[in-house]
Design a protein around this motif. Structure first.
Motif: not given
Ligand code: OGA
Ligand code: MN
Length: 274
Positions: A5-14, A23-26, A34-41
């Motif tokens: 995945c192009s960025f790191s993902i850490k669950p906030l809570s279960n 990720l740099d959203l500027t 963008l696909l990775d963001i959609r699947s993480a979402w």
């Protein structure tokens, strides 16, 4: 999620939410990211992007990448960016905007899929936002209850007293004032168009009654669902950091901003997506 995945993902809570770093959203987000963001979402329902000091134009640019941006009917946008509304609580105010568990503007015929909220000015502490996972809330109901609510339609209104009052006290809505009532009908349980999963879709801010029942008849079941859906087993919370931006999915998430920072200012910039 893919292995890479192009960025790191850490669950906030279960039950809900994830922190996204790296990720740099500027800049415009391209292709795979963008696909990775959609699947993480889809998986975490609420994404928190930390370390984003975006200009309004950059926030809007990211929103355009996610979908069609729509206006919020009750609050005037920023002068140069009418699609961005300021969500503000001033030091002398006692009510906060949206201070009841809700999904955004369910009283519209086409409620927004997503909301993108960026922290501009935070109180020294407090002002966290809580989120509740409506897939889990639905799944945890008894089969008999599911069968009943699967068939029900709900009347949603912009004018439930607690919400309308909080809004009209705070915001300059100009000519539109808080007096107009917008209503819509939606199923009590909706099927998420992307994941195909069922989510409970009643909320105490806007859901008034079941279409085929009176208010009095609707009340016991609605109250039960309002209580059930915010069980801590389905919720998580985000403690805002300066420069954080949160994306939540209104189709399967409810949110609740804590109002525990009286005497301080909190300013957020919000964009909603069709
Ligand atoms: C909203 C809202 C939550 C918050 O902008 O729709 O409910 O934490 N805000 O300010
Ligand atoms: Mn809201």
């Amino acid at each position: 999620m893919p292995d890479y995945c192009s960025f790191s993902i850490k669950p906030l809570s279960n039950p809900i939410g994830a922190l996204i770093k790296g990720l740099d959203l500027t800049e415009t987000v391209h292709g795979d990211a963008l696909l990775d963001i959609r699947s993480a979402w889809s998986r975490y329902l609420v994404l928190v992007f930390e370390g984003q000091e975006l200009t309004p134009a950059q926030q809007l640019n990211f929103a355009h990448q996610l979908g069609r941006v729509i206006r919020y009917p009750m609050v005037q946008g920023l002068p140069d960016y009418p699609e961005i509304i300021p969500v503000v609580k001033l030091p002398h105010e006692t009510r906060n905007f949206g201070g009841v568990w809700h999904s955004d503007t369910t009283y519209l015929p086409d409620p927004p899929s997503a909301t993108l909220l960026l922290a501009r000015e935070l109180p020294p502490s407090g002002g966290d936002t809580q989120f509740a996972n409506m897939y889990l809330a639905y799944d945890a109901l008894a089969d008999q209850t599911k069968q009943v609510i699967n068939k029900l339609t709900v009347i949603q209104s912009s004018a439930k007293p607690r919400v309308a009052k909080g809004r009209s006290e705070k915001v300059q809505i100009g000519a539109r004032a808080g007096d107009i009532e917008l209503t819509a009908e939606h199923p009590a349980v909706r099927i998420h168009p992307v994941t195909g999963k069922r989510a409970l879709y009643v909320n105490p801010a806007h859901s008034v009654r079941f279409k085929t029942m009176t208010s009095v008849e609707s009340e016991p079941l609605l109250s039960l669902l309002f209580q059930h859906q915010i069980n801590p087993a389905f919720t998580g919370s985000y403690r805002w950091q300066q420069g954080a931006m949160v994306l939540w999915d209104n189709r399967c998430v409810q949110h609740y901003p804590l109002n525990d920072y009286h005497g301080y200012k909190r300013v957020m910039h919000r964009i909603t997506i069709a």
